[in-house]
Structures are given as C-alpha cells and as structure tokens.
Design a protein around this motif. Sequence first.
Motif: not given
Length: 95
Positions: A25-26, A29, A33, A70
Amino acid sequence: FLHLAKILSLAANDVRIKILYLLEEENELCPCDVADILRMTVPAVSQHFKKMKDGNIVKSRRMGQTIYYSLKADNLKILKPLFKHITQVVKEDAL
C-alpha cells in the motif's frame, strides 16, 4: 514452485502478512512506522523484517540511521492477487 512456497511460508504469519500488505500500500516503510500502525514494538517489527529480508521477499535501503523496507518487484507479482483478495474481504466485512 520452491520460490512460491518460500514466499507463502514467510507470509503465513499474521504479522508478516500485515507488514507485506502495508508495504504494498505504501511502497516503503521503516520499522518505526510499521510499529506505530500495528501497535507493536520496533524490535518485534524489526525481527519480522529480518526474516523477510533473509527470505529475499523485501529489500532495504538506509537513509542516515533509518532503514526503509519495500517489497521486491518479483514478489509483488506473486503477492498482489492475495492483497486484492484481502482488500475485497475487508470491504465486504465493512458492509
């Protein structure tokens, strides 16, 4: 089949699948986080990242003192249908 089995065995842990979903989704991170989002300690999250990095599912980059993780692109192709299913189930449960 071996590569798929390895990915799925590492993703079979409920915390790790949540982390992988968040990474999808991001895009990227850091453990701090993820720890905030999942309400866990940073060392606990870091241990999960270590297992996934050792399993060649995620990649990392360092920026100063912070390490960002990632998903590896080839693994994203395998995991994306699973994430799509998770998103669909969550939406149906919200109705």
